[in-house]
Design a protein around this motif. Structure first.
Motif, PDB file in Angstrom:
ATOM      1  N   HIS A  62      57.106  53.818 -17.347  1.00  0.00           N
ATOM      2  CA  HIS A  62      57.203  52.633 -16.531  1.00  0.00           C
ATOM      3  C   HIS A  62      58.505  52.630 -15.744  1.00  0.00           C
ATOM      4  O   HIS A  62      58.604  52.185 -14.619  1.00  0.00           O
ATOM      5  CB  HIS A  62      57.176  51.470 -17.520  1.00  0.00           C
ATOM      6  N   ARG A  63      59.507  53.199 -16.394  1.00  0.00           N
ATOM      7  CA  ARG A  63      60.862  53.224 -15.886  1.00  0.00           C
ATOM      8  C   ARG A  63      60.941  53.833 -14.501  1.00  0.00           C
ATOM      9  O   ARG A  63      60.386  54.882 -14.255  1.00  0.00           O
ATOM     10  CB  ARG A  63      61.653  54.119 -16.833  1.00  0.00           C
ATOM     11  N   GLY A  64      61.636  53.169 -13.622  1.00  0.00           N
ATOM     12  CA  GLY A  64      61.821  53.736 -12.293  1.00  0.00           C
ATOM     13  C   GLY A  64      60.676  53.460 -11.347  1.00  0.00           C
ATOM     14  O   GLY A  64      60.834  53.572 -10.148  1.00  0.00           O
ATOM     15  N   ALA A  65      59.508  53.086 -11.899  1.00  0.00           N
ATOM     16  CA  ALA A  65      58.366  52.796 -11.024  1.00  0.00           C
ATOM     17  C   ALA A  65      58.252  51.298 -10.792  1.00  0.00           C
ATOM     18  O   ALA A  65      58.132  50.831  -9.667  1.00  0.00           O
ATOM     19  CB  ALA A  65      57.084  53.341 -11.640  1.00  0.00           C
ATOM     20  N   PHE A  66      58.301  50.523 -11.873  1.00  0.00           N
ATOM     21  CA  PHE A  66      58.301  49.064 -11.768  1.00  0.00           C
ATOM     22  C   PHE A  66      59.727  48.607 -12.053  1.00  0.00           C
ATOM     23  O   PHE A  66      60.257  48.855 -13.135  1.00  0.00           O
ATOM     24  CB  PHE A  66      57.341  48.443 -12.786  1.00  0.00           C
ATOM     25  N   THR A  67      60.348  47.972 -11.083  1.00  0.00           N
ATOM     26  CA  THR A  67      61.767  47.645 -11.234  1.00  0.00           C
ATOM     27  C   THR A  67      62.033  46.211 -10.798  1.00  0.00           C
ATOM     28  O   THR A  67      61.161  45.541 -10.237  1.00  0.00           O
ATOM     29  CB  THR A  67      62.646  48.556 -10.348  1.00  0.00           C
ATOM     30  N   GLY A  68      63.254  45.784 -11.045  1.00  0.00           N
ATOM     31  CA  GLY A  68      63.710  44.532 -10.465  1.00  0.00           C
ATOM     32  C   GLY A  68      64.028  44.748  -8.988  1.00  0.00           C
ATOM     33  O   GLY A  68      63.795  45.829  -8.427  1.00  0.00           O
ATOM     34  N   HIS A  69      64.561  43.721  -8.343  1.00  0.00           N
ATOM     35  CA  HIS A  69      64.906  43.853  -6.932  1.00  0.00           C
ATOM     36  C   HIS A  69      65.965  44.945  -6.769  1.00  0.00           C
ATOM     37  O   HIS A  69      66.971  44.932  -7.474  1.00  0.00           O
ATOM     38  CB  HIS A  69      65.431  42.521  -6.401  1.00  0.00           C
ATOM     39  N   PRO A  70      65.736  45.895  -5.855  1.00  0.00           N
ATOM     40  CA  PRO A  70      66.679  47.013  -5.717  1.00  0.00           C
ATOM     41  C   PRO A  70      68.108  46.556  -5.467  1.00  0.00           C
ATOM     42  O   PRO A  70      69.054  47.179  -5.957  1.00  0.00           O
ATOM     43  CB  PRO A  70      66.132  47.797  -4.525  1.00  0.00           C
TER      44      PRO A  70
END
Lengths: 536, 90
Positions: free
Chosen positions: A348-356
């Motif tokens: 999931h990491r790096g694909a679904f993130t908070g606001h950049p």
């Protein structure tokens, strides 16, 4: 306007109000809403006898048919999550995926899928509450990722897509994509939620242009959504058959890949009454952008346009800064229809993130490598914990704390604010609507004991848009040939990722200055005349 | 008369240029291991139609008819020839 009841409610409403109206058309036969509901009822009874816990997931493994749709509806109507992977995946991959989703039972219409059982050695992952469909990413990137979709997200999708493309009682919608593709949210599930009929293309005849043309000539199809290749097949068949106009079609959507100009210029004439749309979406976010193509300007490149209502987009440059106004960068998307994230949280990491922008300081922390390798992601150190609470979309929407999905697509924003696709940040290419990671195909080729070097690239194909070419250097003395290599590839890769042109050589492959296989040079080599390139 | 060598010759020329017809078993499953994909089947059908003067219509499109050189040969043998069309002799 009456409030839309979502997929289950919308379908049941049609069963009550218009039981004898056609819901599906399959091989020339109509299946009414009543018949489909009754078939789903029989599957519900069968599901009830399996002794599963209330929201325990099941697997569904079957080719497209009305019976398979009834089985899926049985799951939808009982609120049971189900994993619907591509039957084209290798057995070992399927066994792993079903186990990961916690499916003890893998079903086919009126029976169990005999082909594959969940792999008992793989740990199951918790399925989020409220999950309905579980689709898989189309990539060849190792094991496909499972993408759970919430029932509420699917309902928001059908509520949007029905009115957006004029789908209601009496509307015929062509379905070409396999049932495991997210495109079916529109052409199958939105249609059934709104009282239209789905004209299902038999996968065995799916690349017969004449067959597709026949379905459109019947006049019962009003909405067509498909990958560019399908539109190319139809346009070519129409020209051969002397068919000048297909006036019944009111909405024509191209999706899954960039539309070749050669195809695009034929569409306004062939579909004189159709509005033309270019749709951009990912399995993770579903339809995210729609651009209505100007019928008088089909000679210009088609942008992906602007976000659909409730969706938002960001362009993020190489330094992780959000680009405002015209400029280029990677596309981040957030939609009301999106998945809460991959089932396997380690991926999931790096694909679904908070606001950049909020993540930027964290971007200086070293990545821990959890997202390295097959995912090919240059993870900027985004924290998965932030993904659950960082972003509140400008639109508000039903999900107040939606994550951003990092698409991997590179885009350019023009002066009018429209986005144009320019490429990928990884080795991903689209082959007939399926995302293929060429680095992964190379890894599989290199896994063959007689292979010394391998290079894979995509080349333009007049019909499909793109096809995969591979060049392989075999070990001295090895009798390896392309037949053995294709068999080897088919064991570890989905069909679309098996290179259509595979050349085995004894000399070294062309290299770049840094010693890597030069894929651009491979593409040029593949254009040399060979038996493979001959047309019959 | 069996056309199996002709069929194998076409398959290797078109899809497996480095393979000889002898290396391809008559019953080798061409579909399951990606030698021929669905577009390749189209190409194959177009060739069968032209080479053997047959009309392959949609009802014949069962992929099992095109699964191996042997099954294509059986399909050709069983198919009625198109009236007025002769097999070409290239």
């Amino acid at each position: 306007m009456r409030e839309h009841l979502g997929l289950a409610g919308g379908f049941l409403g049609q069963v009550r109000a218009r039981p004898d109206a056609p819901a599906l058309v399959w091989q020339g036969e109509e299946v009414s809403y009543r018949a489909l509901y009754e078939a789903a009822g029989r599957e519900r009874e069968r599901l009830a006898l399996l002794g599963l816990a209330p929201a325990e997931p099941v697997g569904v493994l079957a080719p497209k048919s009305p019976a398979t749709i009834a089985l899926v509806l049985a799951c939808v109507l009982t609120g049971r999550p189900f994993l619907l992977p591509s039957p084209a995946l290798a057995d070992a991959q399927l066994a792993d995926l079903f186990a990961q989703a916690g499916c003890r039972a893998v079903l086919a219409p009126q029976g169990t899928a005999e082909r594959v059982l969940p792999d008992s050695g793989v740990a199951s992952q918790p399925v989020p509450d409220g999950t309905t469909f579980m689709l898989t990413t189309s990539g060849s990137t190792g094991l496909p990722k499972i993408v759970p979709l919430g029932a509420a997200a699917v309902d928001r999708f059908t509520a949007w897509a029905g009115p957006a493309f004029g789908i209601g009682p009496g509307t015929g919608v062509l379905n070409h994509a396999p049932l495991n593709f997210d495109l079916c949210l529109l052409d199958v599930w939105t249609t059934l939620a709104h009282g239209g009929h789905v004209v299902l293309v038999d996968p065995d005849r799916g690349v017969r242009g004449g067959h597709l043309l026949g379905l459109l000539e019947s006049g019962t199809v009003h909405v067509v959504q498909a990958v560019p290749m399908v539109h190319a097949l139809v346009a070519d068949a129409a020209r051969r058959a002397g068919v000048r106009r297909l006036p019944a079609v009111r909405h024509l959507m191209v999706t899954g890949d960039a539309v070749p100009q050669r195809v695009l210029v034929q569409l306004p004439g062939l579909f004189p009454n159709a509005r033309l749309h270019n749709i951009y979406g990912c399995t993770e976010t579903n339809d995210s952008f729609v651009h209505e193509i100007d019928r008088d300007a089909v000679h210009r490149p088609v942008p992906i346009g602007r976000p659909v209502p409730g969706a938002a987009a960001l362009v993020v440059d190489a330094d992780g800064a959000v680009v405002e106004g015209p400029g280029a960068g990677e596309l981040y998307v957030s939609t009301p229809f999106q998945s809460p994230g991959y089932l396997d949280r380690t991926r999931h990491r790096g694909a679904f993130t908070g606001h950049p922008a909020a993540l930027r300081p964290a971007g200086e922390a070293p990545a821990d490598g959890a997202d390295s390798g097959a995912d090919g992601g240059s993870d900027a150190g985004s924290d998965p914990e932030q993904a659950d609470g960082a972003h509140v979309g400008a639109d508000g929407g039903a999900d107040a704390a939606r994550a951003w999905f990092r698409t991997g697509d590179l885009v350019r924003r023009d002066a009018e604010g429209r986005l144009h696709l320019t490429g990928r940040r990884d080795h991903q290419v689209k082959v007939r609507g399926v995302a293929v990671n060429t680095a992964e195909v190379e890894r599989v080729l290199l896994g063959h004991p007689a292979v010394l070097e391998a290079g894979v690239t995509a080349r333009p194909d007049p019909l499909t848009g793109r096809s995969l070419v591979a060049r392989v250097r075999r070990r001295p003395g090895a009798a390896l040939n392309s037949l053995q290599l294709k068999q080897h590839c088919a064991l570890g890769l989905p069909k679309a990722a098996v290179p259509s042109a595979l050349t085995v050589v004894d000399g070294p492959l062309p290299k770049t200055s840094t010693g890597k296989v030069d894929r651009t040079a491979l593409g040029r080599l593949s254009e040399l005349p060979t038996a493979e390139g001959r047309t019959s | 008369m069996s056309h199996i060598e002709t069929i194998k010759q076409f398959i290797v020329e078109e899809f497996l240029p480095d393979v000889t017809p002898q290396q391809l078993a008559d019953d080798h499953d061409l579909l399951s291991d990606g030698v021929i994909d669905s577009l390749g089947v189209l190409k194959l059908i177009a060739w069968v139609e032209e080479r053997f003067g047959l009309a392959v219509d949609d009802t014949d499109l069962d992929p099992d008819n095109f699964r191996s050189a042997a099954s294509i040969d059986a399909f050709v043998a069983a198919a009625p020839q198109r009236v007025g069309s002769q097999p070409c002799t290239r």
